[in-house]
Design a protein around this motif. Sequence first.
Motif, mmCIF file in Angstrom:
data_model
loop_
_atom_site.group_PDB
_atom_site.id
_atom_site.type_symbol
_atom_site.label_atom_id
_atom_site.label_comp_id
_atom_site.label_asym_id
_atom_site.label_seq_id
_atom_site.Cartn_x
_atom_site.Cartn_y
_atom_site.Cartn_z
ATOM 1 N N ASP A 56 -14.933 -2.465 -3.248
ATOM 2 C CA ASP A 56 -16.320 -2.485 -2.790
ATOM 3 C C ASP A 56 -16.507 -1.733 -1.474
ATOM 4 O OD1 ASP A 56 -15.301 -4.151 -0.817
ATOM 5 O OD2 ASP A 56 -16.412 -5.919 -1.451
ATOM 6 N N GLY A 57 -15.508 -0.994 -1.069
ATOM 7 C CA GLY A 57 -15.566 -0.267 0.193
ATOM 8 C C GLY A 57 -14.867 -0.996 1.318
ATOM 9 N N LYS A 58 -14.617 -2.289 1.117
ATOM 10 C CA LYS A 58 -13.923 -3.080 2.129
ATOM 11 C C LYS A 58 -12.759 -3.860 1.530
ATOM 12 C CE LYS A 58 -17.951 -3.591 5.045
ATOM 13 N NZ LYS A 58 -18.938 -4.448 5.616
ATOM 14 N N LYS A 59 -12.989 -4.416 0.345
ATOM 15 C CA LYS A 59 -11.979 -5.270 -0.274
ATOM 16 C C LYS A 59 -11.490 -4.647 -1.573
ATOM 17 C CE LYS A 59 -11.075 -9.906 -1.936
ATOM 18 N NZ LYS A 59 -11.641 -11.180 -2.304
ATOM 19 N N LEU A 60 -10.174 -4.500 -1.658
ATOM 20 C CA LEU A 60 -9.534 -4.000 -2.867
ATOM 21 C C LEU A 60 -8.917 -5.194 -3.598
ATOM 22 C CD1 LEU A 60 -8.625 -1.631 -4.640
ATOM 23 C CD2 LEU A 60 -6.648 -1.367 -3.138
ATOM 24 N N THR A 61 -9.393 -5.436 -4.800
ATOM 25 C CA THR A 61 -8.884 -6.527 -5.628
ATOM 26 C C THR A 61 -8.078 -5.907 -6.760
ATOM 27 O OG1 THR A 61 -10.834 -7.837 -5.116
ATOM 28 C CG2 THR A 61 -9.546 -8.516 -7.028
ATOM 29 N N ASN A 62 -6.854 -6.400 -6.914
ATOM 30 C CA ASN A 62 -5.969 -5.853 -7.930
ATOM 31 C C ASN A 62 -5.067 -6.960 -8.471
ATOM 32 O OD1 ASN A 62 -4.491 -4.173 -9.572
ATOM 33 N ND2 ASN A 62 -3.237 -3.362 -7.924
ATOM 34 N N ARG A 64 -3.147 -7.273 -10.971
ATOM 35 C CA ARG A 64 -1.804 -6.880 -11.429
ATOM 36 C C ARG A 64 -0.885 -6.533 -10.268
ATOM 37 N NH1 ARG A 64 -2.321 -2.918 -16.559
ATOM 38 N NH2 ARG A 64 -0.081 -2.685 -16.232
ATOM 39 N N GLY A 65 -1.454 -6.276 -9.114
ATOM 40 C CA GLY A 65 -0.656 -6.129 -7.900
ATOM 41 C C GLY A 65 -0.275 -4.736 -7.477
ATOM 42 N N THR A 66 0.287 -3.926 -8.328
ATOM 43 C CA THR A 66 0.822 -2.637 -7.921
ATOM 44 C C THR A 66 -0.257 -1.558 -7.932
ATOM 45 O OG1 THR A 66 2.987 -3.223 -8.781
ATOM 46 C CG2 THR A 66 2.574 -0.890 -8.439
ATOM 47 N N ILE A 67 -0.229 -0.716 -6.884
ATOM 48 C CA ILE A 67 -1.178 0.386 -6.761
ATOM 49 C C ILE A 67 -0.398 1.692 -6.825
ATOM 50 C CG2 ILE A 67 -2.871 1.505 -5.265
ATOM 51 C CD1 ILE A 67 -3.440 -1.295 -4.110
ATOM 52 N N LEU A 68 -0.862 2.611 -7.654
ATOM 53 C CA LEU A 68 -0.236 3.930 -7.765
ATOM 54 C C LEU A 68 -0.718 4.843 -6.654
ATOM 55 C CD1 LEU A 68 -0.687 4.454 -11.606
ATOM 56 C CD2 LEU A 68 1.434 3.853 -10.423
ATOM 57 N N VAL A 69 0.226 5.540 -6.032
ATOM 58 C CA VAL A 69 -0.078 6.499 -4.966
ATOM 59 C C VAL A 69 0.851 7.691 -5.152
ATOM 60 C CG1 VAL A 69 -0.100 6.858 -2.466
ATOM 61 C CG2 VAL A 69 -0.673 4.629 -3.389
ATOM 62 N N GLN A 70 0.349 8.875 -4.871
ATOM 63 C CA GLN A 70 1.193 10.058 -4.971
ATOM 64 C C GLN A 70 2.337 10.003 -3.962
ATOM 65 O OE1 GLN A 70 -2.740 12.265 -5.264
ATOM 66 N NE2 GLN A 70 -1.216 13.897 -5.542
ATOM 67 N N ARG A 71 3.492 10.422 -4.411
ATOM 68 C CA ARG A 71 4.711 10.407 -3.609
ATOM 69 C C ARG A 71 4.532 11.233 -2.323
ATOM 70 N NH1 ARG A 71 8.951 12.719 -7.039
ATOM 71 N NH2 ARG A 71 8.497 10.830 -8.197
ATOM 72 N N GLY A 72 4.997 10.640 -1.226
ATOM 73 C CA GLY A 72 5.016 11.347 0.050
ATOM 74 C C GLY A 72 3.734 11.257 0.865
ATOM 75 N N LEU A 79 -1.430 1.140 2.555
ATOM 76 C CA LEU A 79 -1.573 0.054 1.575
ATOM 77 C C LEU A 79 -0.524 -1.033 1.799
ATOM 78 C CD1 LEU A 79 -2.414 2.218 -1.533
ATOM 79 C CD2 LEU A 79 -3.896 0.472 -0.531
ATOM 80 N N ARG A 80 0.701 -0.643 2.106
ATOM 81 C CA ARG A 80 1.742 -1.646 2.375
ATOM 82 C C ARG A 80 1.372 -2.495 3.593
ATOM 83 N NH1 ARG A 80 5.332 2.758 1.327
ATOM 84 N NH2 ARG A 80 6.165 2.524 -0.763
ATOM 85 N N GLU A 81 0.830 -1.841 4.632
ATOM 86 C CA GLU A 81 0.411 -2.583 5.830
ATOM 87 C C GLU A 81 -0.672 -3.606 5.492
ATOM 88 O OE1 GLU A 81 -0.786 0.396 8.667
ATOM 89 O OE2 GLU A 81 1.281 1.091 8.940
ATOM 90 N N ARG A 82 -1.440 -3.337 4.447
ATOM 91 C CA ARG A 82 -2.496 -4.258 4.010
ATOM 92 C C ARG A 82 -1.985 -5.280 2.999
ATOM 93 N NH1 ARG A 82 -7.689 -0.137 3.466
ATOM 94 N NH2 ARG A 82 -7.521 0.686 5.579
ATOM 95 N N GLY A 83 -0.679 -5.264 2.742
ATOM 96 C CA GLY A 83 -0.067 -6.279 1.895
ATOM 97 C C GLY A 83 0.045 -5.947 0.421
ATOM 98 N N PHE A 84 -0.196 -4.711 0.027
ATOM 99 C CA PHE A 84 -0.125 -4.339 -1.383
ATOM 100 C C PHE A 84 1.256 -3.810 -1.751
ATOM 101 C CE2 PHE A 84 -4.664 -3.946 -0.440
ATOM 102 C CZ PHE A 84 -5.204 -4.678 -1.478
ATOM 103 N N ARG A 85 1.623 -4.013 -3.006
ATOM 104 C CA ARG A 85 2.802 -3.357 -3.566
ATOM 105 C C ARG A 85 2.376 -1.964 -4.001
ATOM 106 N NH1 ARG A 85 3.245 -8.020 -6.953
ATOM 107 N NH2 ARG A 85 2.783 -6.622 -8.661
ATOM 108 N N VAL A 86 3.229 -0.996 -3.738
ATOM 109 C CA VAL A 86 2.888 0.398 -4.005
ATOM 110 C C VAL A 86 3.934 1.020 -4.927
ATOM 111 C CG1 VAL A 86 2.549 2.658 -2.929
ATOM 112 C CG2 VAL A 86 1.728 0.607 -1.776
#
Length: 183
Positions: A56-62, A64-72, A79-86
């Motif tokens: 919603d621009g402030k809160k990311l709800t997921n 399943r937990g893991t978020i895909l991000v391009q390598r590097g 995202l890790r600092e915000r507590g997400f698995r990457v």
Amino acid sequence: MRNGSVDGFFGASYSNARSEFSVFPLLQDGSADVSRALCEERQFVYLRKGSKASWDGKKLTNPRGTILVQRGYNTANILRERGFRVDESVKSAEDGLLSLALNKADVAVLRGLQAEKLVASDPRFQSALTKAEIPFDEIPLYLAVGKSAYSRNAARIEKIWNEIRSSRHSEQYRKLLEAAGAR
């Protein structure tokens, strides 16, 4: 740049970790000088349709937990600092979108126009994915220079960064952006 095999690279986002071996254009207070960035690139959240993931621009709800991000990309650290698995296994925006479409994840945070255009025009993604309207982040990208290269010719590097600022604020540059469909 860390080991000295290259003097610099284009499109680097500033981070404390990168500043250990790189020099970025800085303001007098030591913060990165956005006016001398090459560009600002938006990152968007891409969601698999039918999932319970949302942004919603402030809160990311997921759920399943893991978020895909391009390598590097520094996005993974944010995202890790915000507590997400990457999951950084994807090499490109297209790889990330394909992984979403194949139900390997519900959320990807990807940079650039390539991902936006693929979701809007590629049939593999149009029916399976959606781009959240609000960007996740807007990141200034710089010409980063290795510390040894900078120390050899600081005045020249500063001049290059100043020319980048001048070019980016020119009317010709604005017209090129408009023609490319960028903001």
